[in-house]
Design an enzyme around this catalytic site. Structure first.
Site, PDB file in Angstrom:
ATOM      1  N   PHE A   1       0.548  14.838  -8.759  1.00 36.20           N
ATOM      2  CA  PHE A   1       0.454  14.655  -7.206  1.00 36.20           C
ATOM      3  C   PHE A   1       1.135  15.836  -6.759  1.00 36.20           C
ATOM      4  O   PHE A   1       1.955  15.771  -5.681  1.00 36.20           O
ATOM      5  CB  PHE A   1       1.382  13.492  -6.993  1.00 36.20           C
ATOM      6  CG  PHE A   1       0.723  12.153  -6.498  1.00 36.20           C
ATOM      7  CD1 PHE A   1      -0.331  11.569  -7.606  1.00 36.20           C
ATOM      8  CD2 PHE A   1       0.964  11.802  -5.461  1.00 36.20           C
ATOM      9  CE1 PHE A   1      -1.107  10.648  -6.937  1.00 36.20           C
ATOM     10  CE2 PHE A   1       0.126  10.585  -4.799  1.00 36.20           C
ATOM     11  CZ  PHE A   1      -0.723  10.189  -5.763  1.00 36.20           C
TER      12      PHE A   1
ATOM     13  N   CYS B   1      -4.794   9.451  -6.708  1.00 35.49           N
ATOM     14  CA  CYS B   1      -4.354   8.943  -7.970  1.00 35.49           C
ATOM     15  C   CYS B   1      -6.098   9.249  -8.818  1.00 35.49           C
ATOM     16  O   CYS B   1      -5.862   9.120  -9.922  1.00 35.49           O
ATOM     17  CB  CYS B   1      -4.254   7.541  -8.027  1.00 35.49           C
ATOM     18  SG  CYS B   1      -5.125   6.759  -7.063  1.00 35.49           S
TER      19      CYS B   1
ATOM     20  N   GLU C   1       1.437  12.169 -13.635  1.00 34.55           N
ATOM     21  CA  GLU C   1       0.443  12.482 -12.475  1.00 34.55           C
ATOM     22  C   GLU C   1       1.398  13.555 -11.828  1.00 34.55           C
ATOM     23  O   GLU C   1       2.373  13.522 -11.455  1.00 34.55           O
ATOM     24  CB  GLU C   1       0.695  11.338 -11.572  1.00 34.55           C
ATOM     25  CG  GLU C   1      -0.820  10.553 -11.946  1.00 34.55           C
ATOM     26  CD  GLU C   1      -1.189   9.450 -10.677  1.00 34.55           C
ATOM     27  OE1 GLU C   1       0.130   8.849 -10.330  1.00 34.55           O
ATOM     28  OE2 GLU C   1      -2.105   9.290  -9.984  1.00 34.55           O
TER      29      GLU C   1
ATOM     30  N   LYS D   1       2.282  -4.663   3.563  1.00 30.47           N
ATOM     31  CA  LYS D   1       3.362  -3.993   3.268  1.00 30.47           C
ATOM     32  C   LYS D   1       3.098  -2.562   3.246  1.00 30.47           C
ATOM     33  O   LYS D   1       2.624  -2.148   2.198  1.00 30.47           O
ATOM     34  CB  LYS D   1       4.461  -4.604   2.386  1.00 30.47           C
ATOM     35  CG  LYS D   1       5.955  -3.956   2.576  1.00 30.47           C
ATOM     36  CD  LYS D   1       6.635  -3.394   1.204  1.00 30.47           C
ATOM     37  CE  LYS D   1       6.175  -2.188   0.767  1.00 30.47           C
ATOM     38  NZ  LYS D   1       6.583  -0.859   1.716  1.00 30.47           N
ATOM     39  N   PRO D   2       2.892  -1.836   4.294  1.00 29.14           N
ATOM     40  CA  PRO D   2       2.610  -0.386   4.161  1.00 29.14           C
ATOM     41  C   PRO D   2       3.799   0.493   3.606  1.00 29.14           C
ATOM     42  O   PRO D   2       5.137  -0.160   3.594  1.00 29.14           O
ATOM     43  CB  PRO D   2       2.268  -0.066   5.392  1.00 29.14           C
ATOM     44  CG  PRO D   2       3.259  -0.497   6.495  1.00 29.14           C
ATOM     45  CD  PRO D   2       3.414  -2.157   5.802  1.00 29.14           C
TER      46      PRO D   2
ATOM     47  N   GLU E   1      -3.814  -1.142  -8.407  1.00 25.75           N
ATOM     48  CA  GLU E   1      -4.753   0.177  -8.616  1.00 25.75           C
ATOM     49  C   GLU E   1      -3.289   1.333  -8.763  1.00 25.75           C
ATOM     50  O   GLU E   1      -2.754   1.526  -7.874  1.00 25.75           O
ATOM     51  CB  GLU E   1      -5.447   0.286  -7.434  1.00 25.75           C
ATOM     52  CG  GLU E   1      -6.580   1.241  -7.465  1.00 25.75           C
ATOM     53  CD  GLU E   1      -6.173   2.818  -7.090  1.00 25.75           C
ATOM     54  OE1 GLU E   1      -5.577   3.422  -8.343  1.00 25.75           O
ATOM     55  OE2 GLU E   1      -6.049   3.447  -6.181  1.00 25.75           O
TER      56      GLU E   1
ATOM     57  N   THR F   1       0.885  -1.267  -0.108  1.00 25.34           N
ATOM     58  CA  THR F   1       0.041   0.076   0.036  1.00 25.34           C
ATOM     59  C   THR F   1       0.940   1.260   0.085  1.00 25.34           C
ATOM     60  O   THR F   1       2.121   1.245   0.462  1.00 25.34           O
ATOM     61  CB  THR F   1      -0.965  -0.025   1.189  1.00 25.34           C
ATOM     62  OG1 THR F   1      -0.135  -0.006   2.381  1.00 25.34           O
ATOM     63  CG2 THR F   1      -1.966  -1.094   1.343  1.00 25.34           C
ATOM     64  N   PRO F   2       0.145   2.350  -0.442  1.00 23.49           N
ATOM     65  CA  PRO F   2       0.967   3.626  -0.451  1.00 23.49           C
ATOM     66  C   PRO F   2       0.751   4.380   0.557  1.00 23.49           C
ATOM     67  O   PRO F   2      -0.156   4.307   1.601  1.00 23.49           O
ATOM     68  CB  PRO F   2       0.446   4.425  -1.851  1.00 23.49           C
ATOM     69  CG  PRO F   2      -1.069   3.789  -1.625  1.00 23.49           C
ATOM     70  CD  PRO F   2      -1.202   2.465  -0.925  1.00 23.49           C
TER      71      PRO F   2
ATOM     72  N   SER G   1     -15.458   8.540  -4.487  1.00 22.12           N
ATOM     73  CA  SER G   1     -14.985   7.306  -3.849  1.00 22.12           C
ATOM     74  C   SER G   1     -16.095   7.015  -2.684  1.00 22.12           C
ATOM     75  O   SER G   1     -16.436   7.547  -1.685  1.00 22.12           O
ATOM     76  CB  SER G   1     -13.622   7.350  -3.347  1.00 22.12           C
ATOM     77  OG  SER G   1     -12.834   7.626  -4.335  1.00 22.12           O
TER      78      SER G   1
HETATM   79  P1  ADP Z   1       4.595   6.296  -4.575  1.00 27.10           P
HETATM   80  O1  ADP Z   1       5.268   7.033  -5.384  1.00 27.10           O
HETATM   81  O2  ADP Z   1       3.002   6.594  -4.506  1.00 27.10           O
HETATM   82  O3  ADP Z   1       5.189   5.960  -3.213  1.00 27.10           O
HETATM   83  P2  ADP Z   1       5.245   3.445  -5.016  1.00 27.10           P
HETATM   84  O4  ADP Z   1       4.845   2.644  -6.157  1.00 27.10           O
HETATM   85  O5  ADP Z   1       6.666   3.819  -5.105  1.00 27.10           O
HETATM   86  O6  ADP Z   1       4.294   4.618  -5.052  1.00 27.10           O
HETATM   87  O7  ADP Z   1       4.868   2.866  -3.482  1.00 27.10           O
HETATM   88  C1  ADP Z   1       3.793   2.168  -3.279  1.00 27.10           C
HETATM   89  C2  ADP Z   1       4.140   0.792  -2.450  1.00 27.10           C
HETATM   90  O8  ADP Z   1       4.898   0.214  -3.154  1.00 27.10           O
HETATM   91  C3  ADP Z   1       4.923   1.507  -1.378  1.00 27.10           C
HETATM   92  O9  ADP Z   1       4.429   0.533  -0.144  1.00 27.10           O
HETATM   93  C4  ADP Z   1       6.388   1.122  -1.515  1.00 27.10           C
HETATM   94  O10 ADP Z   1       7.160   0.717  -0.321  1.00 27.10           O
HETATM   95  C5  ADP Z   1       6.242  -0.036  -2.563  1.00 27.10           C
HETATM   96  N1  ADP Z   1       7.270  -0.761  -3.282  1.00 27.10           N
HETATM   97  C6  ADP Z   1       8.028   0.386  -4.022  1.00 27.10           C
HETATM   98  N2  ADP Z   1       8.691  -0.488  -4.806  1.00 27.10           N
HETATM   99  C7  ADP Z   1       8.560  -1.492  -4.479  1.00 27.10           C
HETATM  100  C8  ADP Z   1       9.181  -2.891  -4.953  1.00 27.10           C
HETATM  101  N3  ADP Z   1       9.997  -2.973  -5.962  1.00 27.10           N
HETATM  102  N4  ADP Z   1       8.445  -4.237  -4.515  1.00 27.10           N
HETATM  103  C9  ADP Z   1       7.538  -3.981  -3.559  1.00 27.10           C
HETATM  104  N5  ADP Z   1       6.859  -2.967  -3.211  1.00 27.10           N
HETATM  105  C10 ADP Z   1       7.486  -1.871  -3.695  1.00 27.10           C
END
Ligand code: ADP
Length: 515
Positions: A419, A320, A417, A211-212, A286, A185-186, A477
């Protein structure tokens, strides 16, 4: 490597002290209250136990409004993730056998606890994510609604009986949970993006490894603590955080993980989709959007301004589904641009804990730099700044609410985006032209348009190549409707009755020799 890794100090520092030692006065009160809340956690949750990273590493969590350290949380990787997966796998055996009513009760209790702690969870979100407190508390209610809805939906997972073409056969379809789910999650909705995944997953009978984002783990950990208090059995909800690629790779490599559900950037989503191929996991994604917001000449201008503001500036433009390109028809363009500028001028920027603030900081310096880069590119290609256009006097990661005009689809700002709190105006003449510009993107998450013409409303809603369309509305939403995109904005839907299907497998059973 963990980002911003810190090795845990040898001297024991009480968590409470770590939280408050560097905070400014406003945030101090909040931190002190959170300390006594019972859900301020800094360790990961594996198999029902709160654990440090095995190598003792920690990672700083910062207040985006000040940069100050809020806490040091466990920085985990492959080993912790594998253990979390094993715990979830073991717990699946019993959780999937709970009756729907039992799972429903757990989810309902979790919902009740989150709602009972709404204010404090909101404060935690503001502290680590930055959004204004009122908006953060709104996120808590929104996030909790997915648990309430899932608690209800858990009891409505029906199969099918199929009329058999042969007299001696009976055919039916069972719906069964997919198994262990990895939920990544993001940071922009630290609670809601978790509950939107975990609610239906648990309702279906799945167990999860969450995994936050490394930027906002505290809300996730607080939510997990409340799940534990609600009676969700050990191992059903696990949380690991820290080294994103390591955790992601462990989830992808495991044959015990049967599904990845992800919200985040398109780039990472594509990596996960490719990585899931190795074990042929189910995937829900998403990803990024590039929402057009079309204002037709026949729009009610007040409705259009309110809707555009809501869609564009919520969470300081960090969603998003934020309006990324505002397409305004020739006849209403000048009136709309000046009314929008009047409204945007009044948006109060500041620390999310300050009274009346509606625009918080951006999540970090990289986010501000991205906004700056996109703006410079647009201006160098002919865009004009109508309002704002630079960092806010408050400094740090605050950015002025901005409006730019004369953009076109060749500029990066129309393709990526933003953002951030930047409204970009583009002038068009005909409906066909607007639809063609709106669809000229690889993204397809949300789109908005404003019109008072009933026939046009149907035509345009049907023509937009997006998963979500807001008509005369900028905030769409809700837990009861399907959220998700087409094209490169993702796969699958979250929320609503359709969101449950993402966590269910269909099993066809054929009984022969029945006569
Ligand atoms: P944002 O730009 O919105 O932070 P990300 O896609 O980078 O978007 O991050 C969204 C989630 O994906 C976060 O929890 C981040 O830690 C995780 N993330 C980033 N890179 C990886 C990866 N290679 N594998 C798994 N999760 C990842």
């Amino acid at each position: 490597m963990c980002v911003r890794v810190r090795v845990r100090p040898l001297i024991f520092v009480p968590v409470s002290f770590m939280i408050i030692m560097k905070l400014s006065t406003g945030a101090n009160d909040v931190a002190a209250r959170l300390n006594s809340s019972g859900f301020f956690r800094t360790q990961g949750l594996i198999g029902g136990k709160w654990v440090d990273a095995y190598a003792g590493k920690t990672i700083e969590v910062n207040n985006p409004a000040t940069g100050e350290v809020i806490a040091n949380v466990a920085c985990m990787g492959t080993r912790e993730t594998n253990d979390a997966i094993s715990s979830a796998y073991d717990a699946f055996k019993s959780w999937s056998k709970f009756t729907a009513a039992e799972r429903s009760k757990c989810l309902r209790k979790w919902y009740d606890l989150i709602m009972a702690n709404k204010e404090q969870l909101g404060e935690l979100i503001t502290l680590e994510q930055g959004k204004p407190l009122k908006e953060a508390i709104g996120e808590v209610s929104y996030g909790a609604s997915f648990l309430e809805f899932s608690a209800e939906e858990a009891k409505r997972v029906y199969g099918d009986i199929i009329p058999s073409p042969l007299a001696d056969r009976r055919l039916f379809v069972l719906k069964q949970p997919v198994g262990v789910v990895g939920a990544i999650t993001p940071w922009n909705f630290p609670l809601a993006m978790i509950t939107r995944k975990v609610g239906p997953a648990l309702a279906a009978g799945c167990t999860v490894v969450i995994k936050p984002s490394e930027f906002t783990p505290l809300t996730a950990l607080a939510a997990a603590e409340l799940a534990h208090q609600a009676g969700v059995p050990p191992g059903v909800v696990n949380v690991v955080m820290g080294n994103a690629p390591e955790i992601g790779d462990a989830l992808l490599a495991s044959t015990q993980v049967r599904k990845i559900t992800f919200t985040g950037s398109t780039a990472v989503g594509k990596k996960l989709m490719a990585g899931a191929a190795g074990t042929v996991k189910k995937v829900s994604l998403e990803l990024g959007g590039n929402a057009p917001c079309i204002i037709f000449d026949d729009a009610d201008i007040e409705v259009a301004i309110k809707g555009t503001l809501g869609s564009k500036f919520r969470n300081s433009g960090q969603t998003c589904v934020c309006a990324n390109r505002i397409l305004v028809q020739d006849g209403i363009y000048d009136k709309f641009a000046s009314a929008l500028a009047d409204a945007v001028k009044n948006l109060k920027v500041g620390d999310g804990f300050s009274e009346g603030v509606v625009q918080g900081p951006l999540i970090n310096e990289a986010a501000v730099q991205k906004v700056e880069t996109l703006l410079q590119d647009a201006v160098s290609k002919g865009a004009k700044v109508l309002l704002g256009g630079k960092r806010h006097d408050l400094g740090f990661t605050f950015y002025e609410p901005t409006i730019i005009s004369d953009i076109n689809n060749e500029m990066r700002i129309s393709r990526e985006e933003v953002f951030g709190p930047v409204a970009t105006l583009l002038r068009f003449k005909t409906e066909d032209e607007a639809i063609s510009i709106a669809n000229d993107t690889n993204a397809g998450l949300a789109a908005y348009f404003f019109s008072s013409n009933v026939q046009r409303t149907w035509r345009v809603a049907e023509a937009l190549e997006y998963g979500i369309v807001g008509v005369n509305e900028g905030l769409v939403s809700t837990e009861v409707a399907p959220f998700g995109g087409v094209k490169q904005s993702g796969l699958g839907r979250e929320g609503s009755k359709y969101g449950m299907d993402e966590f269910l497998e269909m099993k066809y059973v054929c009984m022969g020799n029945m006569s």
